[in-house]
Motif scaffolding. Structure first.
Motif, short mmCIF file in Angstrom:
data_model
loop_
_atom_site.label_atom_id
_atom_site.label_comp_id
_atom_site.label_asym_id
_atom_site.label_seq_id
_atom_site.Cartn_x
_atom_site.Cartn_y
_atom_site.Cartn_z
N MET A 31 17.60 2.38 -4.37
CA MET A 31 17.53 0.91 -4.33
C MET A 31 16.11 0.43 -4.03
O MET A 31 15.68 -0.59 -4.56
N VAL A 32 15.38 1.15 -3.22
CA VAL A 32 13.97 0.81 -2.96
C VAL A 32 13.17 1.00 -4.24
O VAL A 32 12.35 0.14 -4.60
N ALA A 33 13.41 2.08 -4.94
CA ALA A 33 12.69 2.35 -6.20
C ALA A 33 12.98 1.26 -7.24
O ALA A 33 12.10 0.92 -8.04
N ALA A 34 14.17 0.70 -7.19
CA ALA A 34 14.54 -0.37 -8.13
C ALA A 34 14.02 -1.73 -7.67
O ALA A 34 14.17 -2.72 -8.37
N GLY A 35 13.43 -1.79 -6.47
CA GLY A 35 12.89 -3.05 -5.96
C GLY A 35 13.92 -3.96 -5.32
O GLY A 35 13.63 -5.12 -5.04
N GLU A 36 15.12 -3.45 -5.05
CA GLU A 36 16.19 -4.27 -4.48
C GLU A 36 16.09 -4.36 -2.95
O GLU A 36 16.36 -5.40 -2.38
N TRP A 37 15.77 -3.27 -2.32
CA TRP A 37 15.71 -3.19 -0.86
C TRP A 37 14.31 -2.81 -0.42
O TRP A 37 13.58 -2.14 -1.13
N ARG A 38 13.94 -3.24 0.80
CA ARG A 38 12.61 -2.93 1.29
C ARG A 38 12.59 -2.39 2.72
O ARG A 38 11.59 -1.85 3.15
N ASP A 39 13.67 -2.57 3.48
CA ASP A 39 13.65 -2.16 4.88
C ASP A 39 15.05 -1.80 5.33
O ASP A 39 16.03 -2.19 4.69
N TYR A 40 15.15 -1.09 6.42
CA TYR A 40 16.46 -0.76 6.99
C TYR A 40 16.37 -0.71 8.51
O TYR A 40 15.30 -0.65 9.09
N ARG A 55 16.33 -6.99 2.30
CA ARG A 55 15.37 -7.25 1.24
C ARG A 55 13.99 -7.41 1.85
O ARG A 55 13.00 -6.92 1.34
N ARG A 56 13.92 -8.12 2.96
CA ARG A 56 12.68 -8.27 3.75
C ARG A 56 13.06 -8.11 5.21
O ARG A 56 14.15 -8.45 5.62
N ALA A 57 12.13 -7.61 6.00
CA ALA A 57 12.42 -7.30 7.40
C ALA A 57 12.77 -8.55 8.20
O ALA A 57 13.45 -8.47 9.22
N THR A 58 12.33 -9.72 7.76
CA THR A 58 12.55 -10.94 8.53
C THR A 58 13.88 -11.61 8.21
O THR A 58 14.20 -12.64 8.79
N GLU A 59 14.65 -11.05 7.29
CA GLU A 59 15.91 -11.66 6.89
C GLU A 59 17.09 -11.00 7.58
O GLU A 59 16.95 -10.00 8.26
N HIS A 60 18.26 -11.59 7.36
CA HIS A 60 19.50 -10.96 7.78
C HIS A 60 19.80 -9.80 6.84
O HIS A 60 19.37 -9.81 5.69
N ARG A 103 26.57 0.09 -8.05
CA ARG A 103 26.91 -0.80 -9.17
C ARG A 103 25.94 -1.98 -9.26
O ARG A 103 25.79 -2.58 -10.31
N LYS A 104 25.29 -2.29 -8.18
CA LYS A 104 24.32 -3.39 -8.16
C LYS A 104 23.10 -3.05 -9.03
O LYS A 104 22.39 -3.95 -9.46
N LEU A 105 22.85 -1.75 -9.25
CA LEU A 105 21.70 -1.35 -10.08
C LEU A 105 21.97 -1.52 -11.56
O LEU A 105 21.05 -1.60 -12.36
#
Length: 110
Positions: A31-40, A55-60, A103-105
């Motif tokens: 998912m990171v490689a696809a640009g969907e997620w950025r942090d955990y 998606r971003r560290a500052t979000e829910h 499936r989101k990919l």
């Protein structure tokens, strides 16, 4: 000496074992490689272990992957929960439960 089962919490917290983290991080990496997620983030509590993806560290968190050993006999110890609290998938096998995220990919080609 008997080894503890992987779903039984060690000590007073529920945790993910190495195999479970391997399955989760495999999906996370795609998912990171696809640009969907950025942090955990991970939380280990008395009744639940949570792997949250952002998606971003500052979000829910977009999704929470939860392990609840007490639910193992009923509906399964693993679940994927959406940002709005809906349980997208629940089951006994972590890899099967995580397929709902893969499936989101898949996107239609226009």
């Amino acid at each position: 000496m008997n080894a503890p089962t992987p779903l039984v919490p060690s000590g007073d917290r529920v945790t993910f074992n190495r195999a479970e983290l391997g399955v989760i991080l495999s999906v996370y990496g795609r998912m990171v490689a696809a640009g969907e997620w950025r942090d955990y983030g991970m939380s280990f509590l008395r009744d639940v272990a949570i792997f949250s993806v952002f998606r971003r560290a500052t979000e829910h968190p977009l999704y929470r992957i939860e392990k609840r050993p007490k639910m193992r006999a009923a509906q399964g110890a693993y679940s994927v929960v959406a940002m709005d609290g809906r349980i997208l998938k629940r089951g006994h096998d972590l890899a099967t439960v995580l397929r709902v995220l893969e499936r989101k990919l898949i996107r239609p080609v226009e």
